[in-house]
Design a protein around this motif. Structure first.
Motif, mmCIF file in Angstrom:
data_model
loop_
_atom_site.group_PDB
_atom_site.id
_atom_site.type_symbol
_atom_site.label_atom_id
_atom_site.label_comp_id
_atom_site.label_asym_id
_atom_site.label_seq_id
_atom_site.Cartn_x
_atom_site.Cartn_y
_atom_site.Cartn_z
ATOM 1 N N VAL A 2 0.848 -1.192 0.000
ATOM 2 C CA VAL A 2 0.000 0.000 0.000
ATOM 3 C C VAL A 2 0.884 1.242 0.000
ATOM 4 O O VAL A 2 1.854 1.325 0.763
ATOM 5 C CB VAL A 2 -0.934 0.019 1.227
ATOM 6 C CG1 VAL A 2 -1.564 1.394 1.414
ATOM 7 C CG2 VAL A 2 -2.021 -1.035 1.081
ATOM 8 N N LEU B 50 -2.462 0.422 -4.649
ATOM 9 C CA LEU B 50 -2.075 -0.950 -4.345
ATOM 10 C C LEU B 50 -1.038 -1.415 -5.354
ATOM 11 O O LEU B 50 -1.175 -1.160 -6.557
ATOM 12 C CB LEU B 50 -3.289 -1.886 -4.415
ATOM 13 C CG LEU B 50 -4.461 -1.567 -3.481
ATOM 14 C CD1 LEU B 50 -5.588 -2.575 -3.701
ATOM 15 C CD2 LEU B 50 -4.017 -1.567 -2.028
ATOM 16 N N VAL C 167 -6.209 -7.226 0.938
ATOM 17 C CA VAL C 167 -4.942 -7.165 0.210
ATOM 18 C C VAL C 167 -4.235 -8.515 0.261
ATOM 19 O O VAL C 167 -3.641 -8.976 -0.727
ATOM 20 C CB VAL C 167 -4.044 -6.053 0.782
ATOM 21 C CG1 VAL C 167 -2.621 -6.150 0.238
ATOM 22 C CG2 VAL C 167 -4.636 -4.680 0.445
#
Length: 455
Positions: A342, A362, A427
């Motif tokens: 990130v 991302l 994520v």
């Protein structure tokens, strides 16, 4: 909320048995950190998630549009029974409404430190206010490339020069100085705080720079005003534009506040009743002052709601608002720094003052898919895209879109923690459900969330 849009791509799904973020709110109750600063209408709102069940909604999209303060909604409820013709009626409700509108004008002027000869013109929103001003500027306008489209597009038809900001704001001030010295301009128009990065710019320095070159300064305060007190007279700002819907008064009103001479010399923004002193077949005599640009029946509810929100800001206090936001912003940025893959976007290396706004990229995956899963599986509202700041986003970002989380007066430490936990989970593992990429964006392949009934 099912969709009938045709799918063009499919996201792989992680095991559906994974625990849903937000299901352990009770376990987080002991977490330390700030709670909500103000009572908002969406406090305690529960929303459905995929697979059934309800979770407390986490609203981290207040930079786009904020819910109403409870005090504002209560004020509107008291006003509505008196709804009647403004400025024209002789009945008691009409006189009450006229007084409400003009009192709202006084409140707005006082809150932003307007000068005695400044006008307060009620508009629909910031975009409307800046378009109004664009029709009044007697010359070219200089802007930065960091602007929201509301402060980039209106000047295009009126003579616009765009300066590309540097990596530091000190460098950017030098570039603006050189541009204004190279060719004079009537106006320098800037954002007070970026809706993309949350960075707050030094407005007094910009006002001094503009005035040193014979120009005026306009400020798009759509993001800044709901978080910080702005004082036109003290800072030297000539025009200020802002919206009620970002200031916890989503009733369709905004305002343009500033020097009256340009506004009185400009053509009426709307041609119609209320903006004129006299009309004949041969000629029209237009009013001066705010009414010149407020033709038609005004948005009484919107104007008085906006004013009531500003009164509530004053009641909460500037110090309390800053302390609340700083604590939550530090929690948010600190947590994002610990999520692998990130990156938090920023525009200027030397601006440390920022609002509670964080836009991330991302390294892998789609921020649009993550945003959809945050909403559908976790009950968390964020926003994905380029945030109506395309030139700025394209210059500082390495990917096509970003994901923005924004904090407000109703945000809490638990909101931040739930977002960080859900983001890290997504994520690392991806969504628990399958999603299709459609022309409307990423949507759950099977959406069993019921729509609310407004009866």
């Amino acid at each position: 909320m099912s969709t009938t849009q045709p799918a063009v791509a499919v996201a792989s799904a992680a095991p559906a048995s994974r625990a849903r973020s937000g299901a352990s709110d009770a376990a987080r109750a002991a977490a330390t950190g700030p709670g909500p600063l103000a009572d908002l209408l969406d406090a305690g709102l529960e929303v459905p998630v995929l697979g059934g069940g309800l979770v407390r909604h986490v609203n981290l999209d207040v930079a786009a549009s904020a819910p109403a303060l409870a005090a504002v909604a209560a004020h509107v409820a008291r006003v509505l029974p008196y709804s009647a013709s403004v400025h024209r009626g002789t009945g008691y409700p009409s006189q009450a409404c006229t007084a409400l509108l003009e009192d709202a004008r006084i409140v707005v002027a006082r809150h932003v430190g307007a000068r005695l000869d400044d006008h307060v013109v009620f508009t629909r929103n910031t975009t409307d206010a800046l378009n109004l001003l664009a029709g009044a500027v007697p010359g070219e306008t200089v802007v930065l490339d960091v602007e929201h489209h509301a402060n980039l597009l209106p000047w295009e038809r009126r003579g616009r020069r765009v300066v590309v900001a540097g990596r530091t704001f000190a460098e950017t001030l030098g570039d603006l100085d050189a541009e204004l010295a190279r060719r004079p301009a009537a106006l320098l128009s800037v954002t007070g705080a970026s809706n993309l990065t949350g960075e707050v710019v030094p407005l007094a320095d910009l006002a001094a720079l503009a005035h040193g070159h014979g120009a005026r300064l306009a400020v798009d305060a759509a993001q800044l005003l709901p978080h910080r007190r702005v004082d036109l007279a003290a800072s030297g700002i000539d025009y200020l534009a802002f919206s009620g819907h970002k200031a916890y008064a989503p009733y369709g009103a905004g305002a343009l506040v500033g020097r009256g001479d340009w506004l009185d010399a400009a053509p009426a923004y709307l041609a119609g009743g209320g903006a004129v002193d006299a009309v004949s077949i041969a000629a029209t005599t237009w009013k001066a002052g705010p009414e010149r640009h407020e033709a038609g029946t005004p948005n009484l509810v919107g104007a008085t709601a906006l004013a009531r929100a500003l009164v509530e800001f004053e009641r909460l206090g500037e110090a309390a608002r800053r302390d609340h936001e700083r604590a939550l912003t530090a929690r948010l940025l600190g947590g994002l720094a610990e999520v692998p893959g990130v990156r938090v976007l920023r525009g200027f290396d030397d601006l440390d003052d920022r609002l509670g706004i964080a836009t991330i990229e991302l390294e892998q995956g789609s921020v649009g898919l993550v945003a959809a899963a945050l909403a559908a599986e976790h009950g968390i509202s964020v926003r994905a895209g380029r945030f109506c700041a395309h030139p700025f986003f394209d210059r500082i970002a390495g990917r096509a879109n970003g994901l923005r989380a924004s904090l407000g007066a109703g945000s809490s430490a638990d909101d931040v923690d739930r977002f960080l936990e859900a983001l890290a989970e997504l994520v690392a593992d991806g969504p628990a459900q399958a999603y299709d990429r459609t022309p409307a964006g990423w949507c759950p392949r099977t959406d069993d969330r019921p729509r609310p009934s407004f009866g």
